[in-house]
Design an enzyme around this catalytic site. Structure first.
Site, short mmCIF file in Angstrom:
data_model
loop_
_atom_site.label_atom_id
_atom_site.label_comp_id
_atom_site.label_asym_id
_atom_site.label_seq_id
_atom_site.Cartn_x
_atom_site.Cartn_y
_atom_site.Cartn_z
N HIS A 310 12.37 86.96 -13.16
CA HIS A 310 11.67 88.05 -13.85
C HIS A 310 12.66 89.11 -14.33
O HIS A 310 12.33 89.95 -15.16
CB HIS A 310 10.64 88.68 -12.92
CG HIS A 310 9.46 89.27 -13.63
ND1 HIS A 310 9.55 89.87 -14.88
CD2 HIS A 310 8.15 89.36 -13.28
CE1 HIS A 310 8.35 90.30 -15.25
NE2 HIS A 310 7.49 90.00 -14.31
N ASP A 531 3.02 71.66 -25.41
CA ASP A 531 2.74 70.23 -25.63
C ASP A 531 4.05 69.49 -25.88
O ASP A 531 4.67 69.66 -26.93
CB ASP A 531 1.78 70.08 -26.80
CG ASP A 531 1.39 68.63 -27.06
OD1 ASP A 531 1.92 67.72 -26.39
OD2 ASP A 531 0.55 68.41 -27.96
#
Length: 593
Positions: A310, A531
């Site tokens: 992060h 995808d």
């Protein structure tokens, strides 16, 4: 897919910064969604929801939840006592019997309760946790369970570093972190994307090397654009040394069927599918920016596990990187990959004397109980309709409505555990995406922590009603506006950043950890669009990075709902998950399939 020269790097930067129209939506600032929501269209839904709440309240009132006094485990004296709901047993034991003091209505939950062993990795790279439903259950308030354990083994096949396909030019070897990156607490956020197999005729072990090699090749090519992700954070946390050391990459085999796993996913087992960092986590210095674990299931299903720092990336950055990698894997051309924008350090320049940090941080120890709550489209419409009781409150977005409901129910649950009632101030901390709030807006491929945390407060003397809590949220979000963002930009902006952080530290100084709920939304950032050529993920999940009270909001696969991953103390969760105000709108731990 050849080498990229210095000129192409610089041109890519200019192109990305010019494409301001390519932005994601903000789940807490969706004007189109708010405008489309009309009260007259929801009167019937609101009436139906009110009736449903009354029925659920009546049902729960007949058998209210009882707080467990603890769990007594016998006869294995060597077994360690774990959290109330997820009792941790030592690996290798075939059967355990224990008793639990809990009311009769909880029988079904106990029957379905998973039992897990510690995550281990032996010399052969085999990781395992134990997982099985109970087989025996006595009646009455004292239940006796006999648990034959079934394992899900994760065997590590290989570990390596994936380097960029082309060396990073010398003038780009030092990537400055922005001031907003510098103040973010050091933590890694694990997550997994699941893809069911569409190839039923091929043995998984035969085609896995081909798939993994393609993933490694396209990851290497993607890193030529996202070159900081292949580097290491330097000692003083002010920049990334883009030394092309690479992304840590693991291949693993899972002795389980993915469809079987997703029929009732266990949050503890999911952690087996994320990569273990081979370097100490105590410091970000010299550590990996991102780690990847590609898991192949017995059925041929694939899970892409990641662990992202992060310190260098927020949720939108992670989504941009994963979508870039997956587009390249699916299409085979860098032309389909959006150039990342590294504009953040110029907008929010790093400061060499950073003295202030965010006043809260993840402990790294997940001692909470996590449950999944799914809000479908019609339930969201009914929930948002509840705001009609206060005319001056603007209709909430779906994310705002879910956040407000969860926060209110959490306040009640925590106050019942402490037996104090809602007598203490409660804080909801929500990171807000700055990209869409700036003028001009920034592209969704803007890299870094372009977020600012909004703090909403609920004080003891305020009404604990849903519309009021929505109002608290909206007022907190409204403070993170264009003028505020302008005040923290540039070299002069760091003084304002420091002032705000000191103010937040004072605010949180007298707030118990239980009463500070951190909520992160990944709605509408595009994670569900990743995808690799196998279709969109069947499901995705992000783990609590270590906060005691924590919520992740994500889009459902259908796109019209929200899935909330809620982490609270075990005692608070027993009350929270049975709150009728919550249950009338949400399904608890449903299958994502």
């Amino acid at each position: 897919m050849g080498e990229i020269d210095d000129g192409q790097f610089e041109q890519g930067q200019r192109e990305a910064e010019a494409k301001n129209e390519a932005t994601m939506d903000d789940p807490f600032e969706d004007e189109d969604e708010a405008e489309a929501f009309k009260p007259e269209a929801t009167e019937a839904v609101e009436a139906e929801a009110t009736e449903a709440i009354t029925k659920v309240e009546a049902e729960v009132a007949t058998d209210p939840p009882e707080l467990s006094e603890g769990i007594e485990i016998r006869p294995n004296e060597g077994i360690e006592r774990g959290p109330k709901d997820d009792d941790i047993f030592k690996e290798g034991e075939e059967e355990h019997v224990f008793t639990v003091n809990i009311n009769r209505k909880e029988k079904k939950k106990i029957e379905d309760m998973p039992v897990f062993g510690a995550k281990t990795e032996n010399s052969n790279g085999l990781q395992s946790k134990q997982h099985a439903p109970s087989s025996k259950l006595a009646m009455g308030n004292l239940f006796v369970l006999s648990l034959p354990l079934k394992s899900m083994d994760v065997e590590i096949i290989s570990k390596e570093n994936i380097k960029p396909a082309s060396p990073t030019p010398l003038h780009l070897r030092m990537y400055n972190l922005s001031a907003l990156d510098q103040i973010v607490p050091h933590m890694y956020v694990p997550g997994v994307l699941f893809y069911l197999s569409k190839n039923k005729d091929t043995t998984p072990i035969n085609f896995f090397p081909t798939i993994s090699n393609h993933l490694k090749q396209t990851l290497s090519e993607t890193l030529t654009r996202y070159y900081p992700f292949a580097g290491k954070v330097n000692d003083d946390l002010s920049y990334i040394d883009c030394n092309d050391e690479g992304v840590y990459y693991v291949e693993a085999k899972v002795s389980y069927g993915l469809k079987e796993f997703l029929s009732q996913p266990d949050v503890q087992l999911i952690q087996l599918l994320t990569p273990n960092n081979p370097r100490p986590l105590e410091s970000m210095s010299g550590n990996y920016v991102i780690l990847v674990q590609v898991n192949i299931f017995d059925c041929g299903g694939i899970a892409i596990g990641t662990c992202a720092s992060h310190k260098t990336a927020d949720g939108a950055t992670f989504s941009a990187f994963m979508n870039a990698w997956s587009r390249l894997a699916a299409c085979g051309s860098l032309e389909v990959v959006h150039n990342p924008s590294f504009i953040a350090p110029s907008l929010f320049p790093p400061n060499s004397s950073v003295l202030c940090k965010w006043p809260f941080k993840a402990s790294g120890r997940n001692e909470s109980v996590t449950r999944r709550f799914v809000f479908h489209g019609i339930a969201l419409a009914a929930l948002r309709a509840q705001v009609t009781s206060i005319s001056h409150v603007q209709y909430p977005t779906s994310a705002e409505a879910v956040a407000a409901l969860i926060w209110g129910c959490a306040i009640e649950a925590i106050s019942k555990v402490t037996n104090e009632g809602p007598k203490k101030t409660s804080i909801l901390a929500v990171p807000v995406n700055l990209r869409t709030r700036m003028r001009p807006v920034l592209p969704k491929s803007s890299i870094g922590n372009l977020i600012w945390t909004a703090f909403a407060q609920h004080k003891p003397d305020a009404k604990l009603e849903f519309p009021c809590i929505v109002d608290h949220l909206k007022k907190a979000f409204a403070k993170v506006d264009y003028d505020f963002i302008e005040s923290i930009k540039g070299n002069e902006g760091y003084a304002k950043v420091s002032e705000c952080l000191k103010e937040y530290a004072e605010l949180l100084h007298n707030i118990d950890e239980d009463n500070c709920l951190v909520l992160t939304s990944l709605c509408k950032v595009g994670i569900g669009e990743v995808d690799f050529g196998w279709g969109k993920p069947s499901w995705y999940y992000f783990c609590n990075p270590g906060f005691k009270s924590f919520v992740f909001l994500m889009d459902t696969r259908s796109g019209d709902g929200i899935e909330a991953l809620v982490s609270l103390s075990g005692q608070a969760m027993i009350i929270f998950e049975r709150d009728p105000k919550l249950l009338v709108f949400a399904s608890v731990d449903p299958s994502p399939l």
